[in-house]
Design a protein around this motif. Sequence first.
Motif, PDB file in Angstrom:
ATOM      1  N   GLN A   1       0.852  -1.174   0.000  1.00  0.00           N
ATOM      2  CA  GLN A   1       0.000   0.000   0.000  1.00  0.00           C
ATOM      3  C   GLN A   1       0.888   1.223   0.000  1.00  0.00           C
ATOM      4  O   GLN A   1       1.912   1.242   0.679  1.00  0.00           O
ATOM      5  CB  GLN A   1      -0.819   0.006   1.291  1.00  0.00           C
TER       6      GLN A   1
ATOM      7  N   ARG B   1       0.852   5.297   0.774  1.00  0.00           N
ATOM      8  CA  ARG B   1       0.062   6.366   1.381  1.00  0.00           C
ATOM      9  C   ARG B   1       0.691   7.711   1.046  1.00  0.00           C
ATOM     10  O   ARG B   1       1.754   7.792   0.442  1.00  0.00           O
ATOM     11  CB  ARG B   1       0.021   6.152   2.889  1.00  0.00           C
ATOM     12  N   ALA B   2       0.030   8.757   1.478  1.00  0.00           N
ATOM     13  CA  ALA B   2       0.508  10.123   1.231  1.00  0.00           C
ATOM     14  C   ALA B   2       1.926  10.305   1.762  1.00  0.00           C
ATOM     15  O   ALA B   2       2.772  10.914   1.095  1.00  0.00           O
ATOM     16  CB  ALA B   2      -0.437  11.135   1.871  1.00  0.00           C
TER      17      ALA B   2
ATOM     18  N   ASN C   1      -5.339  11.511 -10.276  1.00  0.00           N
ATOM     19  CA  ASN C   1      -6.101  11.953  -9.112  1.00  0.00           C
ATOM     20  C   ASN C   1      -6.222  10.859  -8.054  1.00  0.00           C
ATOM     21  O   ASN C   1      -7.171  10.846  -7.283  1.00  0.00           O
ATOM     22  CB  ASN C   1      -7.495  12.418  -9.540  1.00  0.00           C
ATOM     23  N   GLY C   2      -5.255   9.929  -8.034  1.00  0.00           N
ATOM     24  CA  GLY C   2      -5.280   8.863  -7.035  1.00  0.00           C
ATOM     25  C   GLY C   2      -5.231   9.443  -5.631  1.00  0.00           C
ATOM     26  O   GLY C   2      -4.693  10.529  -5.412  1.00  0.00           O
ATOM     27  N   PRO C   3      -5.790   8.734  -4.663  1.00  0.00           N
ATOM     28  CA  PRO C   3      -5.888   9.276  -3.312  1.00  0.00           C
ATOM     29  C   PRO C   3      -4.535   9.605  -2.693  1.00  0.00           C
ATOM     30  O   PRO C   3      -4.427  10.542  -1.897  1.00  0.00           O
ATOM     31  CB  PRO C   3      -6.600   8.173  -2.525  1.00  0.00           C
ATOM     32  N   GLU C   4      -3.471   8.879  -3.074  1.00  0.00           N
ATOM     33  CA  GLU C   4      -2.166   9.163  -2.484  1.00  0.00           C
ATOM     34  C   GLU C   4      -1.571  10.473  -2.999  1.00  0.00           C
ATOM     35  O   GLU C   4      -0.762  11.098  -2.339  1.00  0.00           O
ATOM     36  CB  GLU C   4      -1.196   7.992  -2.702  1.00  0.00           C
TER      37      GLU C   4
ATOM     38  N   ALA D   1      -3.759  13.031  -4.344  1.00  0.00           N
ATOM     39  CA  ALA D   1      -4.749  14.071  -4.103  1.00  0.00           C
ATOM     40  C   ALA D   1      -4.891  14.402  -2.623  1.00  0.00           C
ATOM     41  O   ALA D   1      -5.611  15.327  -2.260  1.00  0.00           O
ATOM     42  CB  ALA D   1      -6.098  13.635  -4.678  1.00  0.00           C
ATOM     43  N   ALA D   2      -4.195  13.660  -1.772  1.00  0.00           N
ATOM     44  CA  ALA D   2      -4.290  13.888  -0.330  1.00  0.00           C
ATOM     45  C   ALA D   2      -3.881  15.314   0.022  1.00  0.00           C
ATOM     46  O   ALA D   2      -2.955  15.883  -0.566  1.00  0.00           O
ATOM     47  CB  ALA D   2      -3.408  12.890   0.410  1.00  0.00           C
ATOM     48  N   THR D   3      -4.556  15.886   0.978  1.00  0.00           N
ATOM     49  CA  THR D   3      -4.271  17.249   1.427  1.00  0.00           C
ATOM     50  C   THR D   3      -2.818  17.398   1.849  1.00  0.00           C
ATOM     51  O   THR D   3      -2.178  18.404   1.541  1.00  0.00           O
ATOM     52  CB  THR D   3      -5.214  17.613   2.593  1.00  0.00           C
TER      53      THR D   3
END
Length: 145
Positions: free
Chosen positions: A7, A9-10, A34-37, A39-41
């Motif tokens: 996995q 992560r950001a 635009n994957g979550p990793e 697009a993460a803030t």
Amino acid sequence: AIRVGRQLRAADVIDVLSDLFILRGTPGHVRSDNGPEFAATAVKGWITGVGAKTAFIEPGSPWENGYVESFNGKLRDELLNAEVFNTLAEAKVLIEQWRRHYNTVRPHSSLRYRPPAPEVVLTHLGRPPHGQTAHASAQLLPMRH
């Protein structure tokens, strides 16, 4: 850069990007999907904090980053579809071997069939290593009788 893990992560993205920015300098833009990793803030804030801007690829528009799409296709065809990774450690080793081959050996058509970053072996060509006198380097060589 390739990071292998079960996995990502950001924090993993920030870690890889910081290594790249130290090595190559901070780019004007970081283009990603635009994957979550990505697009993460935390990632967007870190990218802005180091002076770069984000440039997200529109969903369904892979032509906006043709280099990555081409690379991903080669990675999948030449490695991921051809191997079965039994462990994460094995995946890391095999993927790193493929990455090194891709960058240092494999000919690229856009570079007149040369690798993008061929490995270079430097020799001293009979000169002492930098910072040593001829006398000091002679002490490093075995004496023959």
